[in-house]
Design an enzyme around this catalytic site. Structure first.
Site, PDB file in Angstrom:
ATOM      1  N   THR A  29       0.841  -1.185   0.000  1.00  0.00           N
ATOM      2  CA  THR A  29       0.000   0.000   0.000  1.00  0.00           C
ATOM      3  C   THR A  29       0.877   1.236   0.000  1.00  0.00           C
ATOM      4  O   THR A  29       2.077   1.167   0.297  1.00  0.00           O
ATOM      5  CB  THR A  29      -0.918   0.005   1.230  1.00  0.00           C
ATOM      6  OG1 THR A  29      -0.102   0.052   2.416  1.00  0.00           O
ATOM      7  CG2 THR A  29      -1.790  -1.237   1.278  1.00  0.00           C
TER       8      THR A  29
ATOM      9  N   GLU B 202      -5.734  -4.073  -1.798  1.00  0.00           N
ATOM     10  CA  GLU B 202      -6.180  -5.300  -1.144  1.00  0.00           C
ATOM     11  C   GLU B 202      -7.228  -6.069  -1.950  1.00  0.00           C
ATOM     12  O   GLU B 202      -7.436  -7.260  -1.706  1.00  0.00           O
ATOM     13  CB  GLU B 202      -6.768  -4.974   0.234  1.00  0.00           C
ATOM     14  CG  GLU B 202      -5.747  -4.453   1.227  1.00  0.00           C
ATOM     15  CD  GLU B 202      -5.593  -2.933   1.202  1.00  0.00           C
ATOM     16  OE1 GLU B 202      -5.135  -2.372   2.202  1.00  0.00           O
ATOM     17  OE2 GLU B 202      -5.917  -2.316   0.164  1.00  0.00           O
TER      18      GLU B 202
ATOM     19  N   LYS C  64     -17.376  15.654  10.533  1.00  0.00           N
ATOM     20  CA  LYS C  64     -18.516  15.580  11.440  1.00  0.00           C
ATOM     21  C   LYS C  64     -18.723  16.952  12.057  1.00  0.00           C
ATOM     22  O   LYS C  64     -17.940  17.400  12.894  1.00  0.00           O
ATOM     23  CB  LYS C  64     -18.294  14.534  12.523  1.00  0.00           C
ATOM     24  CG  LYS C  64     -19.589  14.189  13.269  1.00  0.00           C
ATOM     25  CD  LYS C  64     -19.431  12.934  14.110  1.00  0.00           C
ATOM     26  CE  LYS C  64     -20.786  12.480  14.648  1.00  0.00           C
ATOM     27  NZ  LYS C  64     -20.678  11.238  15.441  1.00  0.00           N
TER      28      LYS C  64
ATOM     29  N   TRP D 126     -22.886  14.323   9.441  1.00  0.00           N
ATOM     30  CA  TRP D 126     -21.794  14.017   8.527  1.00  0.00           C
ATOM     31  C   TRP D 126     -21.845  14.915   7.285  1.00  0.00           C
ATOM     32  O   TRP D 126     -22.904  15.154   6.731  1.00  0.00           O
ATOM     33  CB  TRP D 126     -21.850  12.561   8.084  1.00  0.00           C
ATOM     34  CG  TRP D 126     -21.669  11.580   9.200  1.00  0.00           C
ATOM     35  CD1 TRP D 126     -22.630  10.766   9.722  1.00  0.00           C
ATOM     36  CD2 TRP D 126     -20.480  11.298   9.922  1.00  0.00           C
ATOM     37  NE1 TRP D 126     -22.105   9.998  10.734  1.00  0.00           N
ATOM     38  CE2 TRP D 126     -20.777  10.305  10.872  1.00  0.00           C
ATOM     39  CE3 TRP D 126     -19.175  11.795   9.866  1.00  0.00           C
ATOM     40  CZ2 TRP D 126     -19.838   9.794  11.761  1.00  0.00           C
ATOM     41  CZ3 TRP D 126     -18.233  11.289  10.749  1.00  0.00           C
ATOM     42  CH2 TRP D 126     -18.560  10.301  11.677  1.00  0.00           C
TER      43      TRP D 126
END
Length: 549
Positions: free
Chosen positions: A192, A337, A450, A455
């Site tokens: 990654t 992944e 937030k 949100w």
């Protein structure tokens, strides 16, 4: 009949890259492989038959060095023919291809080489200077063998061709043949990008890569076939280059490799001159190509499909490419992944005599996509319970399937944190899923804002900002606020003279909720990028996170 039921009668045929290599160099041997060698557009032309034969001699040469099955071989290179040869030759030798990312810091690259336990590195001569500091950091842990191809200008060789000659001699003498491989043996190892903590390794088996290649050849996935000329814009060190190398080999598509020349000018010239039909890349690449094509009147008439991912694709980019150049920019979603293409957002089909409503069409296209075959998705709430597939309930996206990682390489703590019971990978992406498998990404968990307990999607704000004709790039981050806890702050690369008030009015006119409107703007020349071309919000937070509203 046994209690287990009737067994199938088909052959237990191994799914290995060796089979795909045989197909690439034999059945599809006439498919062209083109590499750009310099900034002037000098091209080298080869074909899959030649690449495949050289891949086998590379495998034989690596065996002469004493490398044994399972040993890791790092490849430190741009997208070019020798890199493609290593893509085939290293795993088909029973070794493990470690795709090293030259855009990481020397410390991170050294970490991946040490963690992988590389015994050899195949290095592009153009990157030899960049490898020097890495080898210094490794010290006694440096790999035993350094094999260099090419020079800084793309000419000459130092070591690589000699190794291939040794391999060719071993094959001619009958001393080497490609081994029979277990489909579950590791074929490649990718790390990654390491934006938080050390990079994590994902080991792909032969079975995984073969299955992914088959899946991405479908008409509802990459839609790339023998007729195509494919420009491999995605670096081959990023999530296996979205598997274009193996896909092109399997279907017989021509593969055009741009080397290190990923600026909009060279890429656009390649698209024109080589009559490219399909490509893959992150949005920032296609934003630059679109501006260059518009400014220079480029002929993109052969170009049909650009699969785009890595981050949210602006709706304006998709619409403008289609309206002005007839190119379908198709959004997709995936991770190192999962490999790319876990979801893809092609146009919805026309059924019967009815045409798809244009608004419905673009709503579909602006999703991350419909889940691809053999991937399973679910949305999970804060309490760990699965949420309804209603296109509205928002939570963490989790995924599993035969081409999804089941653990991180030699990283038990990271694996325990990332994988839930049942093999579900916690992706860190936040979104919604509906009953028809349409996925919408609303944010990364670490990027969602937030404010006052509600949100705000940074992804949606960025897309709305980039719909403004003067805005080239936009990234939205959270900044602390005494009253609301967090508020959105927008970093914008825009045409000279663009002002914050103008952008605020534009967002309001697009019916962005008033409480979503950014409380601050920073105008920058360019948004910083990560090693894989995504907006680097970590860097932006380091500069702007203490700016209150």
């Amino acid at each position: 009949m046994s209690e287990a039921g009737l067994a199938g009668g088909t052959q237990d045929f191994p799914l290995t890259l060796t089979h795909l290599l045989g197909r690439a160099r034999g059945i599809n041997g006439d498919a062209e492989v083109v590499t750009q060698l310099d900034s002037e557009g000098t091209l080298e032309r080869s074909n899959l038959a030649t690449v495949g034969a050289r891949a086998e001699t590379l495998a034989a040469g690596l065996a002469q060095l004493g490398l044994a099955p399972g040993d890791r071989v790092g490849v430190f290179a741009w997208n070019n023919r020798p890199h493609l040869e290593a893509y085939w030759g290293v795993p088909c030798a029973g070794l493990v291809l470690h795709t090293m990312n030259p855009r990481l810091s020397p410390e991170q690259i050294a970490y991946t080489v040490r963690h992988a336990g590389d015994r050899a590195i195949v290095c592009d001569g153009a990157l030899l200077d960049a490898l020097g500091p890495v080898l210094e950091l490794l010290g006694d842990d440096a790999p035993e063998h350094l094999i260099v191809f090419g020079g800084g200008d793309g000419e000459g060789d130092d070591g690589y061709e000699e190794l291939l000659a040794r391999g060719a001699a071993a094959i001619a003498a009958g001393d080497y043949a490609l081994p029979e491989l277990d489909e579950r043996a590791a074929a490649a190892l990718c790390y990654t990008s390491g934006t938080t903590g050390d990079p994590k390794g994902v080991a792909y088996s032969h079975r995984c890569l073969a299955l992914h290649t088959i899946l991405m050849a479908g008409t509802e996935t990459y839609r790339i076939g023998r007729r195509d000329r494919v420009l491999a814009v995605v670096p081959m060190f990023h999530a296996m280059g979205w598997n274009l190398a193996y896909l092109a080999g399997m279907v017989g598509a021509d593969l055009i490799l741009p080397g290190r020349f990923l600026q909009p000018g060279p890429l656009t010239r390649l698209i024109e001159a080589e009559r490219i039909t399909a490509s893959c890349g992150v949005p920032t690449i296609w934003m630059d190509v679109l501006r260059h094509a518009d400014e220079h009147g480029a002929d993109l008439s052969a170009f049909e499909l650009a699969i785009c991912g890595g981050t949210q694709v602006p709706g304006g980019l998709m619409r403008d490419f289609e309206a002005r150049h007839g190119v379908a920019v198709v959004q997709g979603w995936g991770m190192t992944e999962t490999l790319p293409g876990a979801a893809l957002a092609h146009d919805p089909p026309e059924r019967g005599d009815g045409e798809v409503d244009d608004a419905e069409r673009w709503r579909e296209r602006e999703h991350a996509g419909r889940v691809s075959p053999f991937y399973e998705l679910r949305i999970v709430g804060d309490d760990g319970a699965e949420l309804p597939r209603d296109g509205e309930s928002q939570g963490e996206i989790q995924i599993r399937g035969p081409v999804v990682a089941g653990s991180y390489f030699e990283s038990p703590a990271a694996s325990a944190a990332a994988f839930a019971p049942g093999g579900w990978l916690r992706t860190g992406d936040v979104g919604t899923l509906d009953e028809r498998g349409r996925l919408r990404i609303t944010d990364r968990a670490k990027d969602v804002i937030k404010s006052g307990g509600e949100w705000i999607s940074s992804v949606d704000l960025e897309s709305a900002l980039m719909a403004h004709p003067a805005v080239f790039e936009a990234a939205v981050i959270a900044v602390p606020d005494e009253r609301w806890s967090e508020r959105p702050f927008a970093c914008v690369a825009a045409a000279p003279g663009t002002e914050a008030a103008e952008l605020t009015e534009f967002l309001a006119a697009r019916e962005v909720p008033r409480w979503w409107l950014p409380d601050g703007f920073a105008f920058v020349e360019e948004i910083p990028k990560t090693s894989v071309g995504k907006f680097d919000k970590k860097a932006l937070r380091g500069v702007y996170a203490e700016r209150g509203a």
